[in-house]
Design a protein around this motif. Structure first.
Motif, PDB file in Angstrom:
ATOM      1  N   GLY A   1       0.804  -1.221   0.000  1.00 57.34           N
ATOM      2  CA  GLY A   1       0.000   0.000   0.000  1.00 57.34           C
ATOM      3  C   GLY A   1       0.832   1.263   0.000  1.00 57.34           C
ATOM      4  N   SER A   2       0.548   2.136   0.949  1.00 60.78           N
ATOM      5  CA  SER A   2       1.120   3.480   0.922  1.00 60.78           C
ATOM      6  C   SER A   2       2.592   3.563   1.306  1.00 60.78           C
ATOM      7  CB  SER A   2       0.305   4.411   1.829  1.00 60.78           C
ATOM      8  OG  SER A   2      -0.927   4.711   1.220  1.00 60.78           O
TER       9      SER A   2
ATOM     10  N   SER B   1      -2.325  -5.037   5.228  1.00 68.98           N
ATOM     11  CA  SER B   1      -1.898  -3.954   6.115  1.00 68.98           C
ATOM     12  C   SER B   1      -0.379  -3.996   6.251  1.00 68.98           C
ATOM     13  CB  SER B   1      -2.542  -4.105   7.498  1.00 68.98           C
ATOM     14  OG  SER B   1      -3.953  -4.168   7.409  1.00 68.98           O
ATOM     15  N   SER B   2       0.244  -2.829   6.428  1.00 70.90           N
ATOM     16  CA  SER B   2       1.705  -2.803   6.492  1.00 70.90           C
ATOM     17  C   SER B   2       2.196  -1.625   7.326  1.00 70.90           C
ATOM     18  CB  SER B   2       2.299  -2.716   5.084  1.00 70.90           C
ATOM     19  OG  SER B   2       1.831  -1.555   4.408  1.00 70.90           O
TER      20      SER B   2
ATOM     21  N   TRP C   1       8.812   6.809   9.537  1.00 66.57           N
ATOM     22  CA  TRP C   1       7.922   5.666   9.425  1.00 66.57           C
ATOM     23  C   TRP C   1       6.831   5.926   8.387  1.00 66.57           C
ATOM     24  CZ3 TRP C   1       2.640   6.062  10.868  1.00 66.57           C
ATOM     25  CH2 TRP C   1       2.305   7.266  11.498  1.00 66.57           C
ATOM     26  N   HIS C   2       6.183   4.840   7.995  1.00 68.87           N
ATOM     27  CA  HIS C   2       5.014   4.941   7.128  1.00 68.87           C
ATOM     28  C   HIS C   2       4.204   3.651   7.247  1.00 68.87           C
ATOM     29  CE1 HIS C   2       2.485   6.498   3.960  1.00 68.87           C
ATOM     30  NE2 HIS C   2       3.291   7.559   3.838  1.00 68.87           N
ATOM     31  N   GLY C   3       2.914   3.791   7.141  1.00 64.70           N
ATOM     32  CA  GLY C   3       2.022   2.641   7.129  1.00 64.70           C
ATOM     33  C   GLY C   3       1.398   2.495   5.756  1.00 64.70           C
ATOM     34  N   GLY C   4       0.685   1.386   5.573  1.00 65.60           N
ATOM     35  CA  GLY C   4       0.030   1.170   4.291  1.00 65.60           C
ATOM     36  C   GLY C   4      -1.131   0.198   4.417  1.00 65.60           C
TER      37      GLY C   4
END
Length: 381
Positions: free
Chosen positions: A95-96, A338-339, A329-332
């Protein structure tokens, strides 16, 4: 040699200089060296509690949790029954986290003077009218351009998307709702007129997509081809690529229904915001590249370029923890994946969390930060 090892209550083994290299080879999956001392790191009880909570009731979950400390990386895989064989390499939709890779390529081109982050996007989308204001690449990369988080959706599409997320509907989970060709991109830019100011931070898939389109124009090859080349040949991430055609893992929704994988292609100009798939191993390798700045241009991504929220500042693509900008950091998330990727550049530590499920709000982030904080504490002891 092993009879002479002394393990004290702090899980530290004292060795002489001649023993360190040999011992590290035996314990490379559990230990790291600090000032002539071999230190054991174990995932904390709190992190394991969060992992167990996240796994509960998810029949098909493959929750991969990995960490990097110094030069050593560890991968563990969990499901609702406990820990699994970690030798199997799973490919996840990240993902993002894709946005950080798009911004990494942006920083490379800026370093090579192929573009400036202060360029207007109109420089790379020449079909736009010249007498209008358009945001810069910098404002797009820091989510301060003014573009709404709803784009590229209209109000009706966005409402349906939110409804699907709340009710657990299959529409969003099974089918990628993010589609944009050149004509739609141009139309959305022209309809959403902006002023030449720094808007407050509003997360924008659309904004990152425009950066990717610009990179494709500068390269002369298009975003899809140049990004795959950048991932494989520049960063050495052999299991990281655009799309899901090579993935070996399907996603599942909250009802444990198989949702397959989102589909992406070259023509979908939203790809720079979320189309990449990867493995925990590759993401920890990517984290290491960022920590040691093996590619000097990456330092541009790690600097504060804008204000974010109460929790974070904005680098290029990365979020910088407000209380400590050394932590990036980054999520996705995609339909059923989910990441999370977190990096402490100062402590030379990183954590990654990947799941083939729609996790609860911030579950992956909570695990990732809990693990990263444990790594930070172990470095201070």
């Amino acid at each position: 040699m092993w009879a002479n090892l002394v393990l004290n209550q702090k899980n530290v083994i004292n060795l002489n200089n001649e023993q360190i290299t040999s011992t590290l080879k035996h314990f490379e999956n559990k230990w790291y060296s600090k000032g002539g001392v071999i230190i054991m790191f174990e995932i904390s009880g709190e992190t394991l509690r969060l992992i167990k909570k996240t796994c509960k009731g998810k029949k098909h979950l493959k929750l991969t949790v990995g960490y990097l400390t110094g030069n050593n990386s560890i991968i563990k895989i969990y499901n609702e029954n406990g820990e699994l064989d970690s030798s199997i390499k799973y490919h996840y939709e990240i993902g993002s986290i894709t946005k950080t890779l798009t911004s990494s390529l942006l920083s490379k081109y800026a370093f090579e003077n192929k573009l400036s982050i202060n360029d207007s996007i109109q420089k790379y989308i020449v079909e736009l009218r010249e007498d209008e204001y358009y945001p810069t690449l910098l404002r797009l990369a820091t989510h301060s351009s003014g573009y709404s988080e709803k784009l590229p959706f209209n109000k009706r599409e966005y409402f349906k998307l939110i409804l699907d997320l709340i009710t657990g509907g299959d529409g969003f989970s099974r089918n990628n709702p993010l589609h944009m060709d050149f004509n739609k991109m141009k139309m959305l830019i022209e309809r959403n007129k902006l002023k030449e100011v720094d808007y407050s931070c509003e997360y924008s898939n659309f904004g990152t997509s425009l950066i990717g389109y610009g990179l494709g124009i500068v390269s002369g090859r298009g975003y899809w081809d140049i990004m795959n080349d950048f991932l494989y040949n520049e960063l050495g991430l052999s299991d990281t690529y655009l799309g899901t055609s090579n993935n070996n893992l399907h996603g599942y929704n909250r009802k444990n229904n198989n949702c397959g994988n989102w589909k992406w292609n070259k023509e979908n100009l939203i790809s720079p915001a979320g189309a990449i798939s990867s493995t925990a191993e590759d993401l920890l390798k990517y984290a290491k590249i960022n920590i040691y700045e093996d590619k000097p241009y990456l330092s541009l991504c790690h600097k504060k370029h804008g204000n974010g929220t109460k929790k974070y500042d904005m680098g290029l693509g990365w979020m910088l923890l407000k209380k400590n900008n050394n932590v990036i950091w980054h999520g996705g998330g995609t339909g059923c994946f989910s990441s999370f990727l977190g990096i402490d550049k100062e402590k030379k530590a990183a954590s990654v969390v990947l799941a083939n499920y729609q996790l609860g709000r911030n579950d992956d982030e909570n695990i990732g930060f809990s693990l990263l904080e444990s790594l930070q504490k172990s470095k201070d002891e």
